[in-house]
Design an enzyme around this catalytic site. Structure first.
Site, PDB file in Angstrom:
ATOM      1  CG  ASP A 152    -114.497  15.735 102.690  1.00 27.93           C
ATOM      2  OD1 ASP A 152    -114.205  14.826 102.736  1.00 27.93           O
ATOM      3  OD2 ASP A 152    -115.579  16.388 103.275  1.00 27.93           O
ATOM      4  CE1 TYR A 196    -119.927   9.890 115.214  1.00 30.97           C
ATOM      5  CE2 TYR A 196    -121.446  10.342 117.023  1.00 30.97           C
ATOM      6  CZ  TYR A 196    -120.996  10.681 116.094  1.00 30.97           C
ATOM      7  OH  TYR A 196    -121.346  11.918 115.494  1.00 30.97           O
ATOM      8  CB  SER A 198    -122.343  13.582 119.025  1.00 27.45           C
ATOM      9  OG  SER A 198    -123.215  12.831 119.225  1.00 27.45           O
ATOM     10  CE  LYS A 201    -118.326  13.248 116.422  1.00 26.14           C
ATOM     11  NZ  LYS A 201    -117.732  14.413 115.451  1.00 26.14           N
ATOM     12  N   GLY A 224    -122.977  17.092 104.127  1.00 24.36           N
ATOM     13  CA  GLY A 224    -123.893  17.318 105.408  1.00 24.36           C
ATOM     14  C   GLY A 224    -123.354  18.868 106.034  1.00 24.36           C
ATOM     15  CB  ILE A 225    -122.829  19.289 109.609  1.00 23.87           C
ATOM     16  CG1 ILE A 225    -123.933  18.695 110.120  1.00 23.87           C
ATOM     17  CG2 ILE A 225    -122.534  20.579 110.233  1.00 23.87           C
ATOM     18  CD1 ILE A 225    -123.703  18.155 111.465  1.00 23.87           C
ATOM     19  N   GLY A 245    -114.021  18.327 106.465  1.00 20.43           N
ATOM     20  CA  GLY A 245    -115.543  17.683 106.187  1.00 20.43           C
ATOM     21  C   GLY A 245    -116.417  18.572 105.366  1.00 20.43           C
ATOM     22  CG  ASP A 256    -107.180   9.659 105.221  1.00 21.71           C
ATOM     23  OD1 ASP A 256    -107.797   9.766 106.218  1.00 21.71           O
ATOM     24  OD2 ASP A 256    -106.943   8.380 104.894  1.00 21.71           O
ATOM     25  CG  LEU A 257    -108.577  15.451 107.767  1.00 15.72           C
ATOM     26  CD1 LEU A 257    -109.637  16.368 108.591  1.00 15.72           C
ATOM     27  CD2 LEU A 257    -107.306  16.229 107.724  1.00 15.72           C
TER      28      LEU A 257
HETATM   29  N1  LIG Z   1    -125.469  13.972 111.315  1.00 21.00           N
HETATM   30  C1  LIG Z   1    -125.714  13.830 112.590  1.00 21.00           C
HETATM   31  O1  LIG Z   1    -126.573  13.163 113.102  1.00 21.00           O
HETATM   32  C2  LIG Z   1    -124.545  14.323 113.446  1.00 21.00           C
HETATM   33  C3  LIG Z   1    -124.840  14.219 114.936  1.00 21.00           C
HETATM   34  C4  LIG Z   1    -123.770  14.649 115.773  1.00 21.00           C
HETATM   35  C5  LIG Z   1    -122.763  15.143 115.299  1.00 21.00           C
HETATM   36  N2  LIG Z   1    -122.248  14.848 114.070  1.00 21.00           N
HETATM   37  C6  LIG Z   1    -121.048  15.110 113.723  1.00 21.00           C
HETATM   38  O2  LIG Z   1    -121.034  16.228 112.674  1.00 21.00           O
HETATM   39  C7  LIG Z   1    -119.861  16.360 111.809  1.00 21.00           C
HETATM   40  C8  LIG Z   1    -120.427  16.212 110.292  1.00 21.00           C
HETATM   41  O3  LIG Z   1    -121.198  15.045 110.042  1.00 21.00           O
HETATM   42  P1  LIG Z   1    -122.199  15.048 108.908  1.00 21.00           P
HETATM   43  O4  LIG Z   1    -123.416  14.497 109.512  1.00 21.00           O
HETATM   44  O5  LIG Z   1    -122.395  16.298 108.110  1.00 21.00           O
HETATM   45  O6  LIG Z   1    -121.385  13.672 107.974  1.00 21.00           O
HETATM   46  P2  LIG Z   1    -121.306  13.478 106.510  1.00 21.00           P
HETATM   47  O7  LIG Z   1    -120.788  12.127 106.230  1.00 21.00           O
HETATM   48  O8  LIG Z   1    -122.436  14.102 105.758  1.00 21.00           O
HETATM   49  O9  LIG Z   1    -119.834  14.471 106.101  1.00 21.00           O
HETATM   50  C9  LIG Z   1    -118.985  14.073 106.916  1.00 21.00           C
HETATM   51  C10 LIG Z   1    -117.699  14.330 106.099  1.00 21.00           C
HETATM   52  O10 LIG Z   1    -116.465  13.987 106.704  1.00 21.00           O
HETATM   53  C11 LIG Z   1    -115.682  13.702 105.793  1.00 21.00           C
HETATM   54  N3  LIG Z   1    -114.589  12.563 106.071  1.00 21.00           N
HETATM   55  C12 LIG Z   1    -114.781  11.548 106.619  1.00 21.00           C
HETATM   56  N4  LIG Z   1    -113.549  10.921 107.080  1.00 21.00           N
HETATM   57  C13 LIG Z   1    -112.507  11.749 106.600  1.00 21.00           C
HETATM   58  C14 LIG Z   1    -111.178  11.675 106.465  1.00 21.00           C
HETATM   59  N5  LIG Z   1    -110.442  10.628 106.795  1.00 21.00           N
HETATM   60  N6  LIG Z   1    -110.365  12.792 106.236  1.00 21.00           N
HETATM   61  C15 LIG Z   1    -111.143  13.976 105.689  1.00 21.00           C
HETATM   62  N7  LIG Z   1    -112.618  13.934 105.404  1.00 21.00           N
HETATM   63  C16 LIG Z   1    -113.016  13.034 105.971  1.00 21.00           C
HETATM   64  C17 LIG Z   1    -116.390  12.774 104.887  1.00 21.00           C
HETATM   65  O11 LIG Z   1    -116.080  12.723 103.401  1.00 21.00           O
HETATM   66  C18 LIG Z   1    -117.602  13.966 104.566  1.00 21.00           C
HETATM   67  O12 LIG Z   1    -117.620  14.831 103.508  1.00 21.00           O
HETATM   68  C19 LIG Z   1    -119.070  14.932 112.177  1.00 21.00           C
HETATM   69  O13 LIG Z   1    -118.149  15.142 112.818  1.00 21.00           O
HETATM   70  C20 LIG Z   1    -120.317  14.118 112.654  1.00 21.00           C
HETATM   71  O14 LIG Z   1    -119.712  13.332 113.692  1.00 21.00           O
HETATM   72  C21 LIG Z   1    -123.271  14.568 113.179  1.00 21.00           C
END
Ligand SMILES: NC(=O)c1ccc[n+]([C@@H]2O[C@H](COP(=O)([O-])OP(=O)(O)OC[C@H]3O[C@@H](n4cnc5c(N)ncnc54)[C@H](O)[C@@H]3O)[C@@H](O)[C@H]2O)c1
Length: 267
Positions: A32, A153, A115, A157, A12-13, A8, A41-42
């Protein structure tokens, strides 16, 4: 300085964490769907196997850290089965597949992403959590598709957090000098959250959730990146099987007195 794999990593994170770790001098291998060192594709068994093989090749079989950050949120009209396959199986299959590389790089660390929806969103299916933990992807996908992905979701988690707690303490992880922990972020300002805010059905609830955050704002990806950098580092070697909430006080508000919970052995 070490070699750290992150899934990922394009958004984002994950992107903030890759940037932070590179700035700290680490070699980062990003995975990613697009725009990463390794594109896979995970959500599919083949994509996971390809990712493990490519990380093994790029790292020459030795990792010092791993963050399975790839994830997808629930939305109206989105099948829950995708969340099961990416959020849970895309996390634990890579943790299992990369564990031997982490053992070679020990002392090493892995940090999974749970989460605060696990404790702050009511009404999700514990049957789904159990199907994930049983490793039954087909059954978990079927349970998820019988409901709404918004409720899938937190189940995925919750299962990630439980998998971490079960495995962290074993000979394969703690015994091999690999710390395994999870973080539970609250609402973090990323494209995933923007997607929810732009959805006409979900946006109202997200606004209310955001307004309830005690520190008065969502978290920033860089704040989570800093926590991950610490948990991957030498000062965090006593963390083992922890699920660390970083959510601006939401869990402390919603679940004030629920934990620490009294242990009643045998109950
Ligand atoms: N943003 C929040 O509020 C939040 C809160 C709690 C947990 N999280 C978790 O943090 C992690 C990062 O989330 P984020 O907010 O940065 O989201 P984001 O959507 O900005 O990033 C997620 C990344 O995962 C990649 N991804 C999705 N499906 C995929 C697949 N099949 N194969 C490979 N890559 C794939 C996407 O392309 C993307 O780059 C996630 O696990 C999310 O559940 C996020």
């Amino acid at each position: 300085m070490g070699t750290i794999a992150i899934t990922g990593s394009s958004s984002g994170i994950g992107a903030a964490t890759a940037k932070r770790l590179r700035a700290d001098g680490h070699t980062v291998i990003g995975v990613d769907l697009r725009g990463a060192d390794i594109e896979a594709d995970l959500g599919t068994p083949q994509g996971r196997a390809d990712a493990i093989a490519a990380i093994t090749e790029k790292s020459v079989g030795v990792l010092n850290g791993f963050v399975p950050c790839a994830g997808i949120s629930g939305l109206p009209g989105r099948p829950g089965s995708i969340l099961v396959s990416v959020n849970y199986f895309g996390t634990v299959t890579l943790l299992e597949g990369l564990r031997p590389l982490l053992a070679k790089g020990a002392p090493a660390a892995a940090v999974a992403i749970s989460s605060n929806s696990t404790t702050c969103q009511p009404g999700y299916s514990m049957e789904l959590v159990d199907a994930c933990l049983a490793g039954d992807e087909e059954r978990a996908r079927a349970i998820a598709d019988a409901g709404e992905s918004l409720n899938t979701y937190p189940a995925t988690k919750n299962a990630v957090a439980k998998w971490v707690r079960r495995n962290a303490v074993t000979a394969e992880w703690a015994g091999a000098n690999i710390t395994l922990n999870a973080i539970a972020p609250g609402m973090i300002d990323t494209p995933m959250v923007d997607e929810g805010k732009n959805d006409p059905v979900v946006s109202k609830g997200m606004e209310m959730f955001e307004a309830s955050i005690p520190v008065g704002r969502p978290g920033r990806p860089e704040e989570i990146a800093g926590l991950l950098a610490y948990l991957l580092g030498p000062e965090a070697r006593f963390f083992c099987g922890s699920v660390i909430f970083c959510d601006g006080g939401t869990d402390a508000t919603f679940r004030t007195n629920d934990w620490p919970a009294l242990w009643t052995p045998g109950a």
